[in-house]
Design an enzyme around this catalytic site. Sequence first.
Site, PDB file in Angstrom:
ATOM      1  N   HIS A 119     -41.058 -12.050  14.903  1.00 28.33           N
ATOM      2  CA  HIS A 119     -41.520 -11.551  16.212  1.00 28.33           C
ATOM      3  C   HIS A 119     -41.328 -10.035  16.366  1.00 28.33           C
ATOM      4  CE1 HIS A 119     -37.248 -11.909  17.323  1.00 28.33           C
ATOM      5  NE2 HIS A 119     -37.505 -11.203  18.400  1.00 28.33           N
ATOM      6  N   ASP A 120     -40.283  -9.495  15.745  1.00 29.26           N
ATOM      7  CA  ASP A 120     -40.011  -8.056  15.878  1.00 29.26           C
ATOM      8  C   ASP A 120     -40.384  -7.265  14.631  1.00 29.26           C
ATOM      9  OD1 ASP A 120     -39.121  -7.930  18.499  1.00 29.26           O
ATOM     10  OD2 ASP A 120     -37.003  -8.208  17.993  1.00 29.26           O
ATOM     11  N   LYS A 123     -41.179  -3.582  14.479  1.00 30.17           N
ATOM     12  CA  LYS A 123     -40.162  -2.516  14.576  1.00 30.17           C
ATOM     13  C   LYS A 123     -40.017  -1.750  13.268  1.00 30.17           C
ATOM     14  CE  LYS A 123     -37.562  -4.143  18.511  1.00 30.17           C
ATOM     15  NZ  LYS A 123     -36.312  -4.701  19.045  1.00 30.17           N
ATOM     16  N   HIS A 148     -43.918  -2.306  19.550  1.00 32.92           N
ATOM     17  CA  HIS A 148     -43.637  -3.196  18.408  1.00 32.92           C
ATOM     18  C   HIS A 148     -44.346  -4.546  18.537  1.00 32.92           C
ATOM     19  CE1 HIS A 148     -40.547  -5.096  20.976  1.00 32.92           C
ATOM     20  NE2 HIS A 148     -40.621  -6.125  20.165  1.00 32.92           N
ATOM     21  N   HIS A 173     -44.212 -12.003  23.210  1.00 29.78           N
ATOM     22  CA  HIS A 173     -42.842 -12.483  23.429  1.00 29.78           C
ATOM     23  C   HIS A 173     -42.064 -11.670  24.460  1.00 29.78           C
ATOM     24  CE1 HIS A 173     -41.894  -9.499  20.178  1.00 29.78           C
ATOM     25  NE2 HIS A 173     -40.723  -9.411  20.782  1.00 29.78           N
ATOM     26  N   HIS A 174     -42.598 -10.527  24.907  1.00 36.58           N
ATOM     27  CA  HIS A 174     -41.915  -9.759  25.972  1.00 36.58           C
ATOM     28  C   HIS A 174     -42.620  -9.892  27.325  1.00 36.58           C
ATOM     29  CE1 HIS A 174     -38.636  -7.867  23.825  1.00 36.58           C
ATOM     30  NE2 HIS A 174     -39.456  -7.588  22.826  1.00 36.58           N
ATOM     31  N   ASP A 202     -34.838 -14.692  22.557  1.00 34.29           N
ATOM     32  CA  ASP A 202     -34.687 -13.257  22.332  1.00 34.29           C
ATOM     33  C   ASP A 202     -33.660 -12.676  23.312  1.00 34.29           C
ATOM     34  OD1 ASP A 202     -36.117 -10.752  21.113  1.00 34.29           O
ATOM     35  OD2 ASP A 202     -35.995 -10.330  23.252  1.00 34.29           O
TER      36      ASP A 202
HETATM   37 FE   LIG Z   1     -36.558  -9.584  19.632  1.00 39.95          FE
HETATM   38 FE   LIG Z   2     -39.298  -7.799  20.646  1.00 31.74          FE
END
Ligand SMILES: [Fe+2]
Ligand SMILES: [Fe+2]
Length: 248
Positions: A119-120, A123, A148, A173-174, A202
């Site tokens: 998911h990240d 980054k 990201h 996801h955010h 998260d």
């Molecule tokens: Fe995360």
């Molecule tokens: Fe994230």
Amino acid sequence: MNSKKKSVILRLEAALSFANTFEKKLATIYHIVASLMEHIFTQKDEKLPKDTLHACVVQIIGMMRISNSVMHPLLRIMEKEYTTHHHSVNVAFMASLLGNAMHYTHEQLVDLTYAALLHDIGKIRVENSILEKPGSLSHEEFESIKHHTKDSFSILEQNGITNSSILNAVLLHHEKLDGSGYPKGLLKNEIPPFAQMIGVCDIFDALTTKRTFRNSYTSYEALMIIKHEMSHQLDFHLVDILIRMLHE
Ligand SMILES: [Fe+2]
Ligand SMILES: [Fe+2]
């Protein structure tokens, strides 16, 4: 399959044959997946080892199915010092556990856990000086971090992943139920279930790991903060499942 990818799977199989208890098996899988994710985040190589990641995801799901009370052994094993690679692994294990508690099919669990693990991944495009900055972030720096989610989506697409459940889970996801999230500011049912589940895991992981600006909360404290202070942002039902598992 190249030798590096093969070595992770062989190492996993060899280590598992020596792990004679559930907790040792869980720890073995956790540490091997964490070292793979550390390699990916350190190298910042956008070509992902998809087969190896898939093999790791299948192992994670297998562990979640062995026992009904995985939450406590898992919490003992999860690394509490925050790094992006440990965070990714923690979120993948938690999301898999949550999906299992919701009686998801094997295929759904694979997609959910795969998305949670990556998911990240966006980054890797953010500068380390911003990711590791101890103080508060400038508006530009925060915008760069927020990007990201779109980068996670584009890196997965670039690697030939076309599964929309996985792509939307990493992209969204955010997002928050009240529309305060990013990148789209979606509301409630507009946010797909996988993205909501990864979002809860998260935040749980962010609260239960130690950051440069604060100590970690206990699992119980974290779930109470989520339940009482973020009830308008996150799905109550998902948080309640985690609370119930914590009491088992
Ligand atoms: Fe995360
Ligand atoms: Fe994230």
